[in-house]
Design an enzyme around this catalytic site. Sequence first.
Site, PDB file in Angstrom:
ATOM      1  N   THR A 147     -10.155  -0.083   8.824  1.00  0.00           N
ATOM      2  CA  THR A 147      -9.935  -1.281   9.631  1.00  0.00           C
ATOM      3  C   THR A 147      -9.671  -0.856  11.065  1.00  0.00           C
ATOM      4  O   THR A 147      -9.147   0.227  11.316  1.00  0.00           O
ATOM      5  CB  THR A 147      -8.743  -2.109   9.127  1.00  0.00           C
ATOM      6  OG1 THR A 147      -7.548  -1.326   9.216  1.00  0.00           O
ATOM      7  CG2 THR A 147      -8.961  -2.550   7.689  1.00  0.00           C
ATOM      8  N   PHE A 151       1.150  -3.276   4.039  1.00  0.00           N
ATOM      9  CA  PHE A 151       1.509  -4.622   4.482  1.00  0.00           C
ATOM     10  C   PHE A 151       3.021  -4.781   4.373  1.00  0.00           C
ATOM     11  O   PHE A 151       3.651  -4.343   3.403  1.00  0.00           O
ATOM     12  CB  PHE A 151       0.839  -5.672   3.590  1.00  0.00           C
ATOM     13  CG  PHE A 151      -0.608  -5.950   3.927  1.00  0.00           C
ATOM     14  CD1 PHE A 151      -1.288  -5.219   4.885  1.00  0.00           C
ATOM     15  CD2 PHE A 151      -1.286  -6.964   3.277  1.00  0.00           C
ATOM     16  CE1 PHE A 151      -2.615  -5.492   5.189  1.00  0.00           C
ATOM     17  CE2 PHE A 151      -2.616  -7.251   3.570  1.00  0.00           C
ATOM     18  CZ  PHE A 151      -3.280  -6.506   4.528  1.00  0.00           C
ATOM     19  N   HIS A 191      -9.765   1.094  -1.296  1.00  0.00           N
ATOM     20  CA  HIS A 191      -8.309   1.056  -1.144  1.00  0.00           C
ATOM     21  C   HIS A 191      -7.668   0.642  -2.462  1.00  0.00           C
ATOM     22  O   HIS A 191      -7.817  -0.498  -2.905  1.00  0.00           O
ATOM     23  CB  HIS A 191      -7.950   0.063  -0.047  1.00  0.00           C
ATOM     24  CG  HIS A 191      -6.543   0.128   0.426  1.00  0.00           C
ATOM     25  ND1 HIS A 191      -5.514   0.651  -0.339  1.00  0.00           N
ATOM     26  CD2 HIS A 191      -5.964  -0.262   1.598  1.00  0.00           C
ATOM     27  CE1 HIS A 191      -4.384   0.571   0.340  1.00  0.00           C
ATOM     28  NE2 HIS A 191      -4.630   0.023   1.512  1.00  0.00           N
ATOM     29  N   LYS A 197     -10.072   6.975   0.924  1.00  0.00           N
ATOM     30  CA  LYS A 197     -10.562   5.602   0.782  1.00  0.00           C
ATOM     31  C   LYS A 197     -12.026   5.468   1.166  1.00  0.00           C
ATOM     32  O   LYS A 197     -12.668   4.473   0.811  1.00  0.00           O
ATOM     33  CB  LYS A 197      -9.699   4.663   1.612  1.00  0.00           C
ATOM     34  CG  LYS A 197      -8.257   4.557   1.134  1.00  0.00           C
ATOM     35  CD  LYS A 197      -7.446   3.621   2.008  1.00  0.00           C
ATOM     36  CE  LYS A 197      -5.988   3.559   1.564  1.00  0.00           C
ATOM     37  NZ  LYS A 197      -5.251   4.804   1.898  1.00  0.00           N
ATOM     38  N   CYS A 208       0.811  -1.228   0.000  1.00  0.00           N
ATOM     39  CA  CYS A 208       0.000   0.000   0.000  1.00  0.00           C
ATOM     40  C   CYS A 208       0.840   1.272   0.000  1.00  0.00           C
ATOM     41  O   CYS A 208       0.291   2.367  -0.172  1.00  0.00           O
ATOM     42  CB  CYS A 208      -0.935   0.012   1.206  1.00  0.00           C
ATOM     43  SG  CYS A 208      -1.743  -1.559   1.506  1.00  0.00           S
ATOM     44  N   THR A 221       1.187  -8.158   8.130  1.00  0.00           N
ATOM     45  CA  THR A 221      -0.053  -7.479   7.736  1.00  0.00           C
ATOM     46  C   THR A 221      -0.545  -6.461   8.756  1.00  0.00           C
ATOM     47  O   THR A 221      -1.134  -5.452   8.384  1.00  0.00           O
ATOM     48  CB  THR A 221      -1.186  -8.495   7.471  1.00  0.00           C
ATOM     49  OG1 THR A 221      -1.379  -9.299   8.640  1.00  0.00           O
ATOM     50  CG2 THR A 221      -0.850  -9.385   6.279  1.00  0.00           C
ATOM     51  N   GLU A 227      -2.842   4.695  13.254  1.00  0.00           N
ATOM     52  CA  GLU A 227      -2.502   5.907  12.518  1.00  0.00           C
ATOM     53  C   GLU A 227      -2.831   7.154  13.323  1.00  0.00           C
ATOM     54  O   GLU A 227      -2.045   8.112  13.369  1.00  0.00           O
ATOM     55  CB  GLU A 227      -3.218   5.956  11.174  1.00  0.00           C
ATOM     56  CG  GLU A 227      -2.805   7.175  10.356  1.00  0.00           C
ATOM     57  CD  GLU A 227      -3.465   7.297   9.012  1.00  0.00           C
ATOM     58  OE1 GLU A 227      -3.012   8.134   8.211  1.00  0.00           O
ATOM     59  OE2 GLU A 227      -4.447   6.568   8.758  1.00  0.00           O
ATOM     60  N   HIS A 234      -4.114   7.603   5.839  1.00  0.00           N
ATOM     61  CA  HIS A 234      -4.183   6.289   5.197  1.00  0.00           C
ATOM     62  C   HIS A 234      -5.607   5.755   5.358  1.00  0.00           C
ATOM     63  O   HIS A 234      -6.171   5.220   4.414  1.00  0.00           O
ATOM     64  CB  HIS A 234      -3.162   5.350   5.819  1.00  0.00           C
ATOM     65  CG  HIS A 234      -3.003   4.054   5.102  1.00  0.00           C
ATOM     66  ND1 HIS A 234      -2.696   3.971   3.770  1.00  0.00           N
ATOM     67  CD2 HIS A 234      -3.138   2.766   5.534  1.00  0.00           C
ATOM     68  CE1 HIS A 234      -2.630   2.696   3.397  1.00  0.00           C
ATOM     69  NE2 HIS A 234      -2.904   1.946   4.449  1.00  0.00           N
TER      70      HIS A 234
END
Length: 420
Positions: A312, A407, A346, A341, A168, A275, A319, A308
């Site tokens: 999730t 990731f 994404h 996003k 990413c 991840t 972040e 970002h």
Amino acid sequence: MADPVTKVVVTGLGAVSPLGLGAAHSFDRMVAGESGIRRMERWDASQHTSKIAGEVRECVYIARDHYPTRELKRLDPFSQIGLIAAREAWADCGLGDGQFDPTRAGSILGTGIGGIQSVLDQNEVMRDGGPRRVSPFFIPNTMSNALAANVAIAFGLQGPCFLTSSACASSGHAIGMALREIRTGNADVVVTGGSETTTNPLTVAGFCSLKALSTRNDDPEAASRPFDRDRDGFVIGEGATVLVLESEQHARARGARIYCEMAGFGQSDDGGHITAPDPSGLRPAAAIRSALDDAGLNADEVDYINAHGTSTMLNDMAETLSIKLALGEGAARAACLSSTKSMTGHLVGAASAIEAMVCALTLHRGVAHPTRNLENPDLENGCDLDYIPGQAREGNFRAALSNSLGFGGHNVTLAFRKHS
């Protein structure tokens, strides 16, 4: 801070996104808070747990408009849309008339996965017809560096040319490397950004198996909800965005229109999990501080952050914490943030590029797009900053940051300054 002679500016923008064709058009729809996320249309997703995506819905028609059938066979879809975005950016910057030294112009782009559609297609060809039926274009289509190479070929760029791949953060690394090539005097102009086409059955199945994707299939436009208490995963997307970077001296000499200054680049790695992000926020914070130092910016000069913001649980918490650690509580709360996003999904290896475009246009136009679907901020888990819920925000934005957490623990922050 870069010497004024080697200051780097953004002079061209191009995009193919789930919100449509064109950088300005995509940004206008973001400012309006519109979503490009729908149920998948190109293939049957009935057996997948996540059935929604930010698809480039006009992809087939766009490609047919831009390429003859014979040429389509020579380009994987990620190269097709990457080249379309690059052509827009190249036309936008005004260098098509040859006002540059080709040996001092380069192509540095990023992708997370690259030509996966060609792998899938040609695997079927070999299975059904044997190895002699495999296309002679298979290898040049599949190799990730095809994008950077095809852009260099299209515009006659003979300087630095390579591709970065860091999940990413891929196009963030590409833009950072482009900045460095110009600053160090190796190039006057670099075409940079990234492209990704991962909305295929295999890739989506892989992300579903990771339990990373939202399953809010009955309400696609509400599925991507960064920093919201009710988020349940990210939405996969695809697209391409390209920026043209130039030394300010080169741009001014030819009278170019300048969107903003590309001011700084910072990077780090968590060194922890393949991840999951670093829950302490320490390593993403280090990338933010590095970008600020590289740009010669103080924390209190940052008025906008393109987060970002994946939607999730772990990413949004980590972040937010990293921003507070890097800027300090006061500066973090004074800045406004938003997640692209929430409207595009994404874009994986192209995510940093479209978010860099957003920063450039935010500074240029004086308006920041909202974070869509942010109805109940996840205060219990520390998501308590100004994420611009609801409506777009107008303002005199002095500087902007764009964060990317990939990731592999890859962290990239890009810093931009309003040009005057």
